[in-house]
Design a protein around this motif. Sequence first.
Motif, short mmCIF file in Angstrom:
data_model
loop_
_atom_site.label_atom_id
_atom_site.label_comp_id
_atom_site.label_asym_id
_atom_site.label_seq_id
_atom_site.Cartn_x
_atom_site.Cartn_y
_atom_site.Cartn_z
N UNK A 1 0.85 -1.19 0.00
CA UNK A 1 0.00 0.00 0.00
C UNK A 1 0.89 1.25 0.00
N UNK A 2 0.73 2.17 -0.98
CA UNK A 2 1.63 3.33 -1.02
C UNK A 2 1.34 4.31 0.12
N UNK A 3 2.38 4.78 0.72
CA UNK A 3 2.26 5.74 1.82
C UNK A 3 2.91 7.04 1.36
N UNK A 4 2.28 8.18 1.66
CA UNK A 4 2.87 9.47 1.28
C UNK A 4 4.22 9.61 1.95
N UNK A 5 5.25 9.94 1.18
CA UNK A 5 6.57 10.07 1.80
C UNK A 5 6.64 11.27 2.75
N UNK A 6 7.30 11.04 3.89
CA UNK A 6 7.47 12.13 4.86
C UNK A 6 8.94 12.52 4.83
N UNK A 7 9.30 13.29 3.80
CA UNK A 7 10.73 13.51 3.55
C UNK A 7 11.46 14.17 4.71
N UNK A 8 10.88 15.29 5.23
CA UNK A 8 11.66 15.99 6.26
C UNK A 8 11.70 15.19 7.55
N UNK A 9 10.66 14.42 7.85
CA UNK A 9 10.70 13.57 9.04
C UNK A 9 11.77 12.49 8.87
N UNK A 10 11.80 11.89 7.70
CA UNK A 10 12.81 10.85 7.43
C UNK A 10 14.22 11.44 7.50
N UNK A 11 14.37 12.65 6.96
CA UNK A 11 15.69 13.30 6.99
C UNK A 11 16.11 13.58 8.43
N UNK A 12 15.15 13.98 9.27
CA UNK A 12 15.46 14.26 10.69
C UNK A 12 15.89 12.97 11.38
N UNK A 13 15.14 11.89 11.14
CA UNK A 13 15.49 10.61 11.77
C UNK A 13 16.89 10.16 11.33
N UNK A 14 17.16 10.29 10.04
CA UNK A 14 18.48 9.89 9.54
C UNK A 14 19.58 10.74 10.18
N UNK A 15 19.31 12.03 10.34
CA UNK A 15 20.31 12.94 10.95
C UNK A 15 20.55 12.55 12.40
N UNK A 16 19.50 12.22 13.15
CA UNK A 16 19.66 11.85 14.55
C UNK A 16 20.42 10.54 14.70
N UNK A 17 20.29 9.68 13.69
CA UNK A 17 21.00 8.39 13.75
C UNK A 17 22.51 8.55 13.65
N UNK A 18 22.96 9.73 13.26
CA UNK A 18 24.41 9.97 13.20
C UNK A 18 25.01 10.06 14.59
N UNK A 19 24.19 10.31 15.60
CA UNK A 19 24.71 10.43 16.96
C UNK A 19 25.20 9.07 17.44
N UNK A 20 26.30 9.05 18.22
CA UNK A 20 26.81 7.76 18.67
C UNK A 20 25.80 7.06 19.57
N UNK A 21 25.63 5.76 19.35
CA UNK A 21 24.75 4.97 20.20
C UNK A 21 23.27 5.13 19.91
N UNK A 22 22.92 5.87 18.87
CA UNK A 22 21.49 6.07 18.55
C UNK A 22 21.12 5.22 17.35
N UNK A 23 20.21 4.27 17.57
CA UNK A 23 19.74 3.41 16.49
C UNK A 23 18.46 3.96 15.89
N UNK A 24 17.89 3.18 14.98
CA UNK A 24 16.70 3.63 14.24
C UNK A 24 15.53 3.94 15.18
N UNK A 25 15.30 3.07 16.18
CA UNK A 25 14.15 3.27 17.07
C UNK A 25 14.30 4.52 17.92
N UNK A 26 15.48 4.70 18.53
CA UNK A 26 15.67 5.88 19.37
C UNK A 26 15.61 7.14 18.53
N UNK A 27 16.16 7.10 17.31
CA UNK A 27 16.15 8.28 16.45
C UNK A 27 14.71 8.66 16.13
#
Length: 198
Positions: free
Chosen positions: A1-27
């Motif tokens: 089922x296609x979901x509308x992309x949430x680009x800026x939310x995804x970008x924020x999560x990816x940016x937070x994942x750069x922090x040491x010890x932060x995985x996908x869930x915590x980000x």
Amino acid sequence: MPVAPAHSLEALIQALRRLPGVGAKSAARMAYHLLQRDRDGALQLSQALVQAVDHMRHCERCHTFTEAPICAICQNPQRDATRLCVVETPADQAAMERTGAFAGLYFVLMGRISPLDGIGPHDLGLKKLLDRASDGVVQEVILATNFTAEGEMTAHVMAQALKARGLRATRLARGVPVGSELEYVDLGTIAHALAERR
Ligand SMILES: [Zn+2]
């Protein structure tokens, strides 16, 4: 089922994942928290990040973070310039400062030797340390890297290089923690404390 992309939310999560010890869930949790509950905090965080990245640099003498070309400790004429303490990180330097027991100057490696991560002595500014310690004023280099395998290796390599230049290198002593009872101290620590007794 296609979901509308949430680009800026995804970008924020990816940016937070750069922090040491932060995985996908915590980000993702952090991103939802900032957007849902603390938008002011999110803006404050983004401004503080830009400010720090624009203004913080490395001290020309000791390599720690500073906004000026030379940090406040290196500039302080009250400090004992004959002793140079080598630490891994600015956090370790801050811990040494909190003891109030050291009045000398520092050299901050900004890391430790780590063959697995491809970090060797030259990535830690070994040449800069040797030049710094050869200024004719420094009489003792105190190696205060951590007592981990990598910290010990770092101290060993630095000590060899310093001694090869005729410089005096010492290592922090290992001992029983203040306020501890022997029966609860690990055997390795007791053995080292016994070997390095005075
Ligand atoms: Zn400095």
